[in-house]
Design an enzyme around this catalytic site. Structure first.
Site, mmCIF file in Angstrom:
data_model
loop_
_atom_site.group_PDB
_atom_site.id
_atom_site.type_symbol
_atom_site.label_atom_id
_atom_site.label_comp_id
_atom_site.label_asym_id
_atom_site.label_seq_id
_atom_site.Cartn_x
_atom_site.Cartn_y
_atom_site.Cartn_z
ATOM 1 N N ASN A 99 -10.574 -2.997 -6.831
ATOM 2 C CA ASN A 99 -9.613 -1.942 -7.528
ATOM 3 C C ASN A 99 -10.082 -1.546 -8.843
ATOM 4 O OD1 ASN A 99 -6.657 -3.000 -6.053
ATOM 5 N ND2 ASN A 99 -7.946 -1.296 -5.462
ATOM 6 N N ASP A 117 0.742 -1.387 0.047
ATOM 7 C CA ASP A 117 0.009 -0.107 0.054
ATOM 8 C C ASP A 117 0.824 1.146 -0.053
ATOM 9 O OD1 ASP A 117 -2.333 1.384 -0.043
ATOM 10 O OD2 ASP A 117 -2.951 0.890 1.972
HETATM 11 C C1 FPP Z 1 -2.101 0.164 -3.371
HETATM 12 O O1 FPP Z 1 -1.582 1.658 -3.264
HETATM 13 C C2 FPP Z 1 -1.591 -0.542 -4.318
HETATM 14 C C3 FPP Z 1 -2.228 -1.158 -5.376
HETATM 15 C C4 FPP Z 1 -3.624 -1.137 -5.504
HETATM 16 C C5 FPP Z 1 -1.574 -1.936 -6.512
HETATM 17 C C6 FPP Z 1 -0.160 -2.751 -5.826
HETATM 18 C C7 FPP Z 1 0.532 -2.914 -7.357
HETATM 19 C C8 FPP Z 1 1.802 -2.822 -7.406
HETATM 20 C C9 FPP Z 1 2.663 -2.501 -6.150
HETATM 21 C C10 FPP Z 1 2.737 -2.685 -8.562
HETATM 22 C C11 FPP Z 1 2.134 -3.907 -9.574
HETATM 23 C C12 FPP Z 1 2.428 -5.251 -9.342
HETATM 24 C C13 FPP Z 1 2.747 -6.133 -10.094
HETATM 25 C C14 FPP Z 1 2.442 -7.642 -9.594
HETATM 26 C C15 FPP Z 1 3.534 -5.993 -11.218
HETATM 27 P P1 FPP Z 1 -2.522 2.701 -3.604
HETATM 28 O O2 FPP Z 1 -2.067 3.195 -5.088
HETATM 29 O O3 FPP Z 1 -3.765 2.575 -3.218
HETATM 30 O O4 FPP Z 1 -1.808 3.825 -2.698
HETATM 31 P P2 FPP Z 1 -2.334 4.884 -1.948
HETATM 32 O O5 FPP Z 1 -3.359 4.564 -0.918
HETATM 33 O O6 FPP Z 1 -1.377 5.811 -1.402
HETATM 34 O O7 FPP Z 1 -3.196 5.878 -2.910
#
Ligand code: FPP
Length: 249
Positions: A77, A29
């Site tokens: 998502n 996250d």
């Molecule tokens: C949550 O942080 C993260 C995600 C929804 C996506 C996670 C994906 C990756 C780490 C990279 C891609 C993965 C692969 C397997 C290639 P957020 O974006 O919701 O962060 P925030 O809460 O700060 O907005």
């Protein structure tokens, strides 16, 4: 720290490779906040997050951890802007394609967990290809949770059991926890021992609801792109300094 009856508990400061968590779950996250702090688009945060992921999996594999599950895309998502969804799917695609050159070379077994039918056909084909390409590797088994939801997974398991009852293969009174475990995407894998969530949030967010029943939870304020192999080692050392009792004494 003085333990019960004045016994001294010796705190470990280095990872004990003989007492590793078998299965680590990662809720990655904070990509968006990482990007925002730098005045960058959210996509830059996800890109940095994917780089972080490679380093963490390599570190876990080198230490000898057997299973890792990473939450890449939840069933919720899809409600993000289409541009972000497309970007995340693109990153996943790159990851799967490049896995043949990089992670396979590092002996990683890649599997996708989650509902596949909502993914593009191209993605479904690539998942199968990467799974087949890496399936004989002998290192860490990395489950990439994509279009994954813990409740959906449990509903699925319930359906499989109900089908058996309907066909007369199973009596209702004979249903066990093992039957539910066998109906999960992670059937035949050990439960999660250590769950790591970055970015200061302390929620499960529908991640592996069944498999984390006895997991030790480890939270950090660090944002996922800032999460380094040294942080993973710190989490494992903390895990090793905790006493797990599984409901016993
Ligand atoms: C949550 O942080 C993260 C995600 C929804 C996506 C996670 C994906 C990756 C780490 C990279 C891609 C993965 C692969 C397997 C290639 P957020 O974006 O919701 O962060 P925030 O809460 O700060 O907005």
């Amino acid at each position: 720290m003085a333990g019960l009856f004045g016994r001294k508990k010796i705190e470990k400061r280095e990872v004990d490779l003989n007492n590793l968590p078998q299965h680590i779950g990662f809720i990655m996250d904070g990509n968006g906040r990482w990007a925002k702090k730098r005045g960058l688009p959210r996509s830059a945060g996800h890109k940095a997050g994917a780089e972080s992921l490679k380093k963490i999996i390599t570190e876990a594999n080198n230490m000898g951890v057997k299973y890792a599950t990473v939450y890449a895309f939840s069933t919720e998502n899809w409600s993000r802007p289409k541009e972000e969804v497309d970007y995340l799917m693109g990153l996943l695609m790159d990851y799967l394609v490049n896995a043949e050159k990089t992670l396979a070379g590092e002996n990683v077994v890649i599997r996708a967990i989650g509902s596949r039918k909502e993914l593009s056909e191209e993605m479904q084909r690539q998942i199968i290809k990467t799974e087949n390409f890496t399936k004989n590797n002998t290192g860490i088994i990395m489950n990439i949770a994509v279009n994954y939801g813990g409740r959906e997974e449990l509903v699925n398991a319930a359906r499989q059991i109900a089908e058996k009852v309907k066909n007369g293969e199973k009596n209702i009174e004979d249903i066990t926890a093992e039957d539910i475990g066998n109906g999960l995407y992670t059937a035949n894998q050990p439960d999660v021992d250590l769950l790591i969530r970055t970015s200061g949030e302390m929620r499960l967010s529908n991640f592996m609801l069944w498999q984390v029943s006895y997991a030790e939870m480890w939270f950090t304020d660090k944002l996922w792109p800032d999460f380094k192999p040294a942080d993973l080692r710190k989490a494992i050392i903390d895990f090793q300094n905790r006493g797990r009792r599984f409901g016993g004494i």
